[in-house]
Motif scaffolding. Structure first.
Motif, PDB file in Angstrom:
ATOM      1  N   LYS A 196       0.814  -1.206   0.000  1.00 32.42           N
ATOM      2  CA  LYS A 196       0.000   0.000   0.000  1.00 32.42           C
ATOM      3  C   LYS A 196       0.854   1.265   0.000  1.00 32.42           C
ATOM      4  N   ASN A 197       2.028   1.198   0.616  1.00 32.72           N
ATOM      5  CA  ASN A 197       2.888   2.383   0.698  1.00 32.72           C
ATOM      6  C   ASN A 197       3.823   2.510  -0.498  1.00 32.72           C
ATOM      7  N   GLU A 198       3.505   1.805  -1.607  1.00 32.05           N
ATOM      8  CA  GLU A 198       4.277   1.854  -2.848  1.00 32.05           C
ATOM      9  C   GLU A 198       5.658   1.218  -2.717  1.00 32.05           C
ATOM     10  N   GLU A 199       5.885   0.422  -1.669  1.00 27.14           N
ATOM     11  CA  GLU A 199       7.149  -0.289  -1.527  1.00 27.14           C
ATOM     12  C   GLU A 199       7.088  -1.595  -2.308  1.00 27.14           C
ATOM     13  N   ALA A 200       8.166  -1.891  -3.077  1.00 33.11           N
ATOM     14  CA  ALA A 200       8.206  -3.098  -3.889  1.00 33.11           C
ATOM     15  C   ALA A 200       8.712  -4.286  -3.072  1.00 33.11           C
ATOM     16  N   PHE A 201       8.256  -5.491  -3.464  1.00 42.27           N
ATOM     17  CA  PHE A 201       8.699  -6.711  -2.792  1.00 42.27           C
ATOM     18  C   PHE A 201      10.208  -6.850  -2.926  1.00 42.27           C
ATOM     19  N   GLY A 202      10.717  -6.686  -4.113  1.00 40.49           N
ATOM     20  CA  GLY A 202      12.150  -6.546  -4.344  1.00 40.49           C
ATOM     21  C   GLY A 202      12.938  -7.849  -4.326  1.00 40.49           C
ATOM     22  N   GLU A 203      14.140  -7.765  -4.883  1.00 44.37           N
ATOM     23  CA  GLU A 203      14.998  -8.945  -4.997  1.00 44.37           C
ATOM     24  C   GLU A 203      15.571  -9.360  -3.658  1.00 44.37           C
ATOM     25  N   ALA A 204      15.827  -8.394  -2.785  1.00 44.65           N
ATOM     26  CA  ALA A 204      16.390  -8.737  -1.479  1.00 44.65           C
ATOM     27  C   ALA A 204      15.380  -9.535  -0.654  1.00 44.65           C
ATOM     28  N   ARG A 205      14.142  -9.124  -0.660  1.00 42.85           N
ATOM     29  CA  ARG A 205      13.120  -9.853   0.101  1.00 42.85           C
ATOM     30  C   ARG A 205      12.877 -11.232  -0.510  1.00 42.85           C
ATOM     31  N   PHE A 206      12.960 -11.323  -1.839  1.00 45.17           N
ATOM     32  CA  PHE A 206      12.799 -12.622  -2.506  1.00 45.17           C
ATOM     33  C   PHE A 206      13.953 -13.562  -2.137  1.00 45.17           C
ATOM     34  N   ALA A 207      15.187 -13.038  -2.141  1.00 44.24           N
ATOM     35  CA  ALA A 207      16.338 -13.869  -1.769  1.00 44.24           C
ATOM     36  C   ALA A 207      16.257 -14.305  -0.308  1.00 44.24           C
ATOM     37  N   ARG A 208      15.827 -13.413   0.561  1.00 46.59           N
ATOM     38  CA  ARG A 208      15.686 -13.789   1.974  1.00 46.59           C
ATOM     39  C   ARG A 208      14.655 -14.902   2.136  1.00 46.59           C
ATOM     40  N   PHE A 209      13.574 -14.801   1.374  1.00 43.81           N
ATOM     41  CA  PHE A 209      12.563 -15.861   1.428  1.00 43.81           C
ATOM     42  C   PHE A 209      13.174 -17.203   1.032  1.00 43.81           C
ATOM     43  N   LEU A 210      14.018 -17.236  -0.025  1.00 35.65           N
ATOM     44  CA  LEU A 210      14.614 -18.499  -0.457  1.00 35.65           C
ATOM     45  C   LEU A 210      15.643 -18.997   0.551  1.00 35.65           C
ATOM     46  N   LEU A 211      16.352 -18.088   1.220  1.00 42.31           N
ATOM     47  CA  LEU A 211      17.287 -18.512   2.268  1.00 42.31           C
ATOM     48  C   LEU A 211      16.536 -19.156   3.423  1.00 42.31           C
ATOM     49  N   ASP A 212      15.337 -18.629   3.721  1.00 41.57           N
ATOM     50  CA  ASP A 212      14.559 -19.172   4.839  1.00 41.57           C
ATOM     51  C   ASP A 212      13.794 -20.426   4.469  1.00 41.57           C
ATOM     52  N   GLU A 213      13.234 -20.466   3.270  1.00 47.40           N
ATOM     53  CA  GLU A 213      12.315 -21.551   2.908  1.00 47.40           C
ATOM     54  C   GLU A 213      12.843 -22.451   1.798  1.00 47.40           C
ATOM     55  N   GLY A 214      14.050 -22.200   1.285  1.00 44.81           N
ATOM     56  CA  GLY A 214      14.511 -22.900   0.086  1.00 44.81           C
ATOM     57  C   GLY A 214      14.784 -24.368   0.259  1.00 44.81           C
ATOM     58  N   ASP A 215      14.926 -24.862   1.489  1.00 39.23           N
ATOM     59  CA  ASP A 215      15.195 -26.283   1.698  1.00 39.23           C
ATOM     60  C   ASP A 215      13.924 -27.111   1.807  1.00 39.23           C
ATOM     61  N   LYS A 216      12.774 -26.488   1.880  1.00 39.71           N
ATOM     62  CA  LYS A 216      11.519 -27.213   2.053  1.00 39.71           C
ATOM     63  C   LYS A 216      11.071 -27.817   0.729  1.00 39.71           C
TER      64      LYS A 216
END
Length: 864
Positions: A757-777
């Motif tokens: 809502k505040n015009e902030e993008a999901f971005g590559e950093a947040r995507f990479a963090r998601f894969l670091l956290d969930e990538g082994d599942k």
């Protein structure tokens, strides 16, 4: 109008003065009103505002003091009793006394001609002419003691004329109800003046009542002008004009009126007050002057005609009262009941037939379109049955009006919410934002005349500028209904189903008629009529013609709204069909995957058809090709383009073409077909399912991320090239070797550019963090969790782009030794070394470019 009219008007004014005051007369050496109030005195002890009680033992009203020979009169006033001999007055004497008044009347007369000729402005010119009428009748009354009733009527005419001037100079329309009230006001007080003309106290009260009412209306006009001056958004000279106009009303109208009416101090009313009066016409001319004045347009409606008929009956009553007073002067009060009975019976039996007869005659003679106008309405009605596009129909509709009325141009004005998907390709259609305050004045069945808004401020001033800029003479609001979008109707339908289920009603008892009626929304549209050629305004019958044409335009708008509804419905059905067919093709390519790879994906279109190209193709030699691309835009057109790209890719790979040849063909197709107007980002790879050797090509697409199980880091392949569809350029491939168990993650820019809502993008950093956290599942769990993460991040905001994600795991069949080496991570060095790709068509091998992402350097990922 030619300039010689003004000298001619001045000459006629001078001739009228000579004619009026050419009669020599003997009269008292001072001027007084019929009620005995002294107005002017030069050689006596009397001063202005003194009251004469008796002349020769009689009230001043009933004593004639003007004659053709000298006389002596005994005058009793507030100063005492005095004997006066009448004095001879001739033309020069009157001109000497009235010189400033005559000059002021001449200025007012010329101003009235100016307003009438320059803008055909009836209200401003009417006030100027009423002022001249009041001044001349007053001077004649003071000179010869005749014409008292005419002077009183002129005074009461001046009051509504001043009010209309105040409304006009602030850009406000004079409502018909107000005009009828003003007419009744003048008629009522005129009858009172006639009935009380023989009583001195009645004359005195009516004279000062008119003066105080005029002063009150002048204060109201000043308040209206000050309000307009404070509210105006004008800058520079226009704002100065508003304030000068208010200043002229205060000093040039209110102040001298108060001095002469309230007798603040005793002075010659023909000197200082008249000099102050001169300020008002000068400020009126300056404050209302516009280079772009439009001719004043008279609008006559049935309600106004009914009001005029009512006034006529009141006039008949007054004439009957006058007749009885002449026939039975001694028994007027006794015979008045006879008149009342006759009038009541007359109104009861003849009012409605007279109204209908008068309306029918006026409608036939003045208002009803006939001849060419009637034939034109028939042609307009027939246009709605022609199978033409809306723009062609609108152009023919407007062209018919232009030819019939001989006007410069006609337009259809729509709000932006009316037919929002219509591409305007004709000059006859204008757009105005739906939230514009101008729509408050352009209501259905309402006629807005541009000249009425000439001096308007605020919203009325903005409307005037809009109409004048497009050379519009008048605007007629269109009354029509527009069906809302299919989405809104569907949501309303579901809401009603839910409501009736909660009230335990059957679904089959839904009131579908009330649903459609409730959803029919009023359109915001207007018919704009340009300036007539070779004339100032339109005839009353032509205005009625435009009213009928606006009703036909409303029917036309409603018909096209229904047509748009049907087209939208069919378009939605086709899009749903194509989307289902497209999704089945995508799903089938990821079913029954061969040995050596596991995959999970989601492909979410922003509308029914996706613009993201996702495909998996099995090749010979135990290899698989995977393509993920993104076409600029989204919708049905991009869906067609995605299908075309899929066909090209599959046919070329089936014919034995390599990755570079296939991509070069895609680029040539986009350049030849769309000439640089369609762009395509693409990541493509060919993977050996046994060895893990991967040849890939990246054309400006988000790079893939590679994750090794049990390692807290990610490798990003950054070797990228120009996007497809821009320029003819050769492409090259790079290579990378996957180890068993490694995972490769691909996404479209719809994932990285998901906005909160505040015009902030999901971005590559947040995507990479998601894969670091969930990538082994497990892959399916990663798929579901990413969708949940994107939905949570987006909140209530709608997706802005197609969203695609693919997770691939290299899982070849391994022997015991290979499994042990992989478990002990002894094959790491082999996969981590930089490898060279096979030679591309250009013969230039490419080295892999990669970057390692850890939790420590996530912060600079989006910045890079």
């Amino acid at each position: 109008m030619n300039r010689w009219v003004y000298p001619l008007a001045a000459f006629l004014m001078g001739a009228a003065m000579l004619l009026i005051f050419s009669r020599d007369v003997y009269r008292l050496p001072f001027l007084y009103l019929p009620d005995g109030t002294v107005v002017y005195s030069s050689e006596t002890n009397l001063v202005p505002s003194d009251r004469i009680m008796l002349i020769d033992g009689k009230p001043a009203l009933k004593t004639a003091t003007t004659s053709d020979f000298p006389q002596i009169h005994r005058v009793i006033s507030q100063e005492g009793e005095e004997i006066f001999q009448t004095v001879h007055f001739d033309l020069l004497d009157f001109l000497e006394i009235y010189k400033l008044l005559i000059l002021y009347a001449l200025v007012s007369f010329l101003c009235g001609i100016w307003f009438l000729s320059y803008g055909n402005d009836l209200h401003l010119s009417g006030f100027c002419f009423a002022t001249v009428f009041y001044i001349i009748s007053g001077m004649y009354l003071l000179a010869y003691q005749e014409g008292m009733i005419v002077w009183q009527v002129a005074g009461f005419l001046l009051i509504p004329a001043l009010l209309n001037l105040g409304l006009r100079t602030t850009g406000k329309a004079v409502p018909q109800q107000l005009a009828l009230g003003e007419l009744l006001f003048v008629l009522f007080f005129s009858l009172l003046a006639y009935s009380g003309s023989e009583r001195e106290e009645s004359v005195y009260n009516l004279t000062y009542l008119a003066g105080y009412l005029y002063l009150i209306v002048a204060l109201i006009v000043l308040a209206i002008q000050l309000d307009a001056a404070f509210r105006t958004d004008a800058e520079g000279i226009d704002r100065i004009k508003q304030w000068i106009l208010a200043l002229g009303t205060l000093i040039g109208l209110i102040l001298p009126t108060a001095l002469t009416t309230m007798h603040v101090w005793r002075m010659d009313p023909f000197m200082v007050p008249v000099l102050l009066f001169f300020l008002f016409p000068s400020t009126l001319l300056y404050g209302t002057y516009r280079i772009h004045l439009l001719p004043f347009q008279l609008i006559l409606t049935r309600s106004l005609l009914a009001g005029i008929l009512t006034v006529v009956f009141i006039g008949i009553y007054g004439l009957a009262l006058l007749t009885i007073s002449l026939i039975l002067p001694e028994s007027l009060s006794d015979a008045r009941w006879i008149l009342h009975i006759v009038i009541i019976f007359s109104i009861t039996f003849f009012m409605d037939p007279a109204r209908r007869f008068t309306s029918r005659i006026l409608d036939k003679r003045l208002l009803r379109p006939s001849g060419e106008l009637a034939e034109s309405l028939k042609r307009l009605a027939s246009l709605m049955s022609y199978p033409l596009k809306i723009q062609s129909t609108a152009a023919a509709f407007l062209g018919e009006i232009e030819r019939t009325l001989n006007i410069e141009k006609a337009y259809l004005l729509f709000s932006t919410s009316t037919f929002p998907d219509l591409r305007i390709r004709t000059e006859g259609i204008l757009r105005l934002p739906d939230g514009s305050p101008l729509w408050r004045h352009v209501a259905p069945e309402r006629i807005v005349v541009t000249s009425y808004l000439t001096y308007g401020t605020g919203v009325r001033g903005e409307l005037y500028k809009f109409l004048y800029r497009n050379r519009i003479h008048l605007a007629v609001g269109i009354e029509g209904l527009e069906m809302p979008s299919l989405k809104l109707r569907f949501q309303e339908h579901l809401r009603e189903i839910k409501t009736q289920r909660e009230s335990r009603n059957s679904y089959f008892k839904l009131n579908r008629g009330s649903l459609s009626n409730r959803l029919r929304l009023p359109t915001r549209a207007a018919l704009l009529i340009g300036k007539p050629r070779n004339r100032d305004g339109l005839l009353l019958s032509e205005i009625r013609y435009l009213q009928e044409a606006s009703r036909l335009a409303g029917m036309m708008v409603e018909n096209f709204a229904l047509l748009f509804q049907e087209v939208e419905k069919r378009q939605k059905m086709r899009e749903v069909y194509l989307a289902g067919q497209f999704q089945r093709q995508v799903s089938s390519s990821f079913e029954n995957l061969p040995q050596g790879i596991r995959m999970s994906y989601f492909n979410l279109p922003v509308i029914s058809v996706t613009g993201d190209y996702l495909d998996h193709i099995e090749l010979e030699g135990n290899k698989s090709a995977i393509f993920l691309g993104d076409v600029s835009g989204h919708g049905l057109g991009t869906g067609y383009l995605v299908n075309a790209m899929r066909s090209i890719v599959r046919s070329h790979l089936a014919a034995g073409s390599n990755l570079v040849q296939t991509v070069n063909t895609l680029n040539s197709f986009l350049l030849d077909r769309y000439e640089g107007n369609e762009f395509f980002t693409l990541f493509a790879l060919v993977l050996d399912r046994e060895k893990g050797e991967m040849e890939y090509l990246n054309a400006a697409h988000p790079g893939p991320l590679i994750r090794t199980p049990q390692e807290d880091q990610i490798i990003k392949l950054e070797d990228t090239q120009r996007l497809l569809g821009v320029l003819p350029s050769p492409y090259r491939t790079s290579s990378y070797t996957l180890r068993p168990g490694q995972r490769l993650f691909l996404c479209s820019d719809g994932v990285l550019e998901t906005f909160a809502k505040n015009e902030e993008a999901f971005g590559e950093a947040r995507f990479a963090r998601f894969l670091l956290d969930e990538g082994d599942k497990p892959l399916e769990e990663i798929n579901l969790k990413l969708r949940e993460e994107l939905d949570h991040f987006r909140g209530s905001r709608s997706p802005g782009d197609d969203t695609t994600f693919l997770a691939l795991e290299f899982a070849p069949r391994q022997g015991p030794l290979t499994t042990l080496l992989s478990f002990l991570r002894l094959d790491r060095e082999k996969s981590a070394s930089t490898e060279e790709s096979p030679e591309s068509e250009t013969g230039a091998p490419s080295k892999r470019k990669s970057v390692t992402i850890t939790r420590d350097n996530l912060g600079g990922l989006d910045d890079s």
